[in-house]
Design a protein around this motif. Structure first.
Motif, mmCIF file in Angstrom:
data_model
loop_
_atom_site.group_PDB
_atom_site.id
_atom_site.type_symbol
_atom_site.label_atom_id
_atom_site.label_comp_id
_atom_site.label_asym_id
_atom_site.label_seq_id
_atom_site.Cartn_x
_atom_site.Cartn_y
_atom_site.Cartn_z
ATOM 1 N N PHE A 30 -17.826 11.686 -81.281
ATOM 2 C CA PHE A 30 -16.383 11.814 -81.500
ATOM 3 C C PHE A 30 -15.703 12.632 -80.409
ATOM 4 O O PHE A 30 -14.525 12.441 -80.135
ATOM 5 C CB PHE A 30 -16.092 12.421 -82.884
ATOM 6 N N GLU A 31 -16.465 13.540 -79.781
ATOM 7 C CA GLU A 31 -15.861 14.340 -78.718
ATOM 8 C C GLU A 31 -15.918 13.646 -77.359
ATOM 9 O O GLU A 31 -15.275 14.087 -76.419
ATOM 10 C CB GLU A 31 -16.544 15.704 -78.643
ATOM 11 N N SER A 32 -16.708 12.580 -77.255
ATOM 12 C CA SER A 32 -16.819 11.908 -75.954
ATOM 13 C C SER A 32 -16.349 10.457 -76.061
ATOM 14 O O SER A 32 -15.153 10.185 -76.018
ATOM 15 C CB SER A 32 -18.258 12.005 -75.434
ATOM 16 N N HIS A 67 -13.624 9.525 -78.633
ATOM 17 C CA HIS A 67 -12.357 10.257 -78.599
ATOM 18 C C HIS A 67 -11.273 9.333 -78.024
ATOM 19 O O HIS A 67 -11.532 8.597 -77.070
ATOM 20 C CB HIS A 67 -12.498 11.507 -77.719
ATOM 21 N N ARG A 89 -8.970 9.843 -76.053
ATOM 22 C CA ARG A 89 -8.831 10.089 -74.618
ATOM 23 C C ARG A 89 -9.739 9.225 -73.756
ATOM 24 O O ARG A 89 -9.425 8.938 -72.605
ATOM 25 C CB ARG A 89 -9.185 11.555 -74.317
#
Ligand code: AMP
Ligand code: FE
Ligand code: FE
Ligand code: ZN
Length: 282
Positions: A152-154, A157, A159
């Protein structure tokens, strides 16, 4: 009585079958629970059978995916009639959109990483509500990330440019739809973005007019500074305050009953519902 009113099984993005989940709920000392899979009621029957066998009280529920402008907003719906036509149609449409959206996300990821749609399907139960967590599980299996959190952070995400939203009804409409289905709507985890980014009073007033019943103030991911203003809003608008774990099995750090709901609030929710009966222990 110990009540945890927000739990996920493999019928959405939890990691346990409904029967396994109910056993874990019982082992944690919880006596009243709600199964609230994302956008589906398909786990209810299996969970209810286990609840009866283990002497637990169950509130059948859902976590309804909705949208306010560009924001994803989750509404817990307790004791809804799963056959209410408008609700059933919306849930079906969300699940279908989640599936096509996930396959497009995987299509984009596959241009940069070794990942195929079949890998994702392997990590989702048949007919499950598909979400990014299933894509995360496939990325873990392929060795691209170590856990859902890293995914979820990479790669997952917004972004990173691979994800896109799925269809979801407007939040005010969703609250109304839950009420029309005899259910009790509660705004899920309203404090995850911190105390200075909670729901504006005017927007909350619209949700209350549509039938909102409570705020999930005690949730592991609500920021501490968001809780006092949320409690003040609940008092001002006459809303109940709930507490729940949002347990997803091994998919998230949240532990069963790390947050819980007061007995009188559980009774108020049950008294306000007429969509589907509570599953009572014999
Ligand atoms: P989606 O429904 O596809 O938009 O994915 C959102 C779901 O992913 C939520 O229901 C969460 O349970 C789960 N989720 C979000 N962030 C994380 C995280 N950091 N770790 C594990 N699960 C997460
Ligand atoms: Fe989830
Ligand atoms: Fe949620
Ligand atoms: Zn949830």
């Amino acid at each position: 009585m110990l009540a945890d009113l927000h739990l996920h099984s493999r019928v959405s993005d939890g990691t346990e079958s409904p029967a396994e989940l109910v056993r874990a709920v019982s082992a944690a000392g919880v006596t009243t629970f709600a199964l609230t899979d994302h956008d589906t009621t398909d786990g209810w029957a299996e969970a209810a059978e286990s609840a009866r066998a283990l002497g637990l009280r169950m509130l059948p529920g859902i976590e309804f995916s909705t949208r306010t402008r560009d924001f994803s907003v989750h509404i817990l719906g307790y004791l809804i009639d799963p056959n209410a036509p408008v609700l059933a149609r919306e849930l079906e449409q969300i699940r279908e959109s989640r599936r096509t959206r996930a396959s497009r996300i995987v299509q984009r990821i596959s241009q940069d990483f070794d990942l195929h749609w079949d890998d994702v399907l392997e990590h989702a139960a048949d007919g499950a509500t598909i979400g990014r967590p299933h894509i995360a599980d496939a990325l873990i299996a392929k060795g691209h990330v170590v856990d859902r959190g890293e995914a979820f952070e990479s790669i997952l995400h917004p972004r990173a440019g691979y994800v896109e939203p799925h269809y979801a009804p407007d939040t005010v409409d969703a609250v109304r739809i839950i009420r029309e289905a005899g259910g009790v709507p509660v705004l899920a985890h309203p404090g995850t973005r911190g105390g200075d980014r909670i729901i504006p009073r005017t927007r909350l007033a619209q949700l209350v007019d549509a039938g909102l019943f409570g705020l999930e103030v005690d949730h592991p991911e609500n920021r501490p500074d968001a809780k006092p203003p949320l409690r003040a809003l609940a008092a001002e608008f006459g809303l109940v305050v709930t507490g729940s774990s949002d347990y997803h099995g091994t998919g998230k750090a949240n532990r069963i009953a790390e947050c819980s709901t007061a007995p009188e609030v559980v009774e108020a929710i049950i008294a306000a519902a007429n969509g589907t009966p509570v599953i009572q222990p014999d």
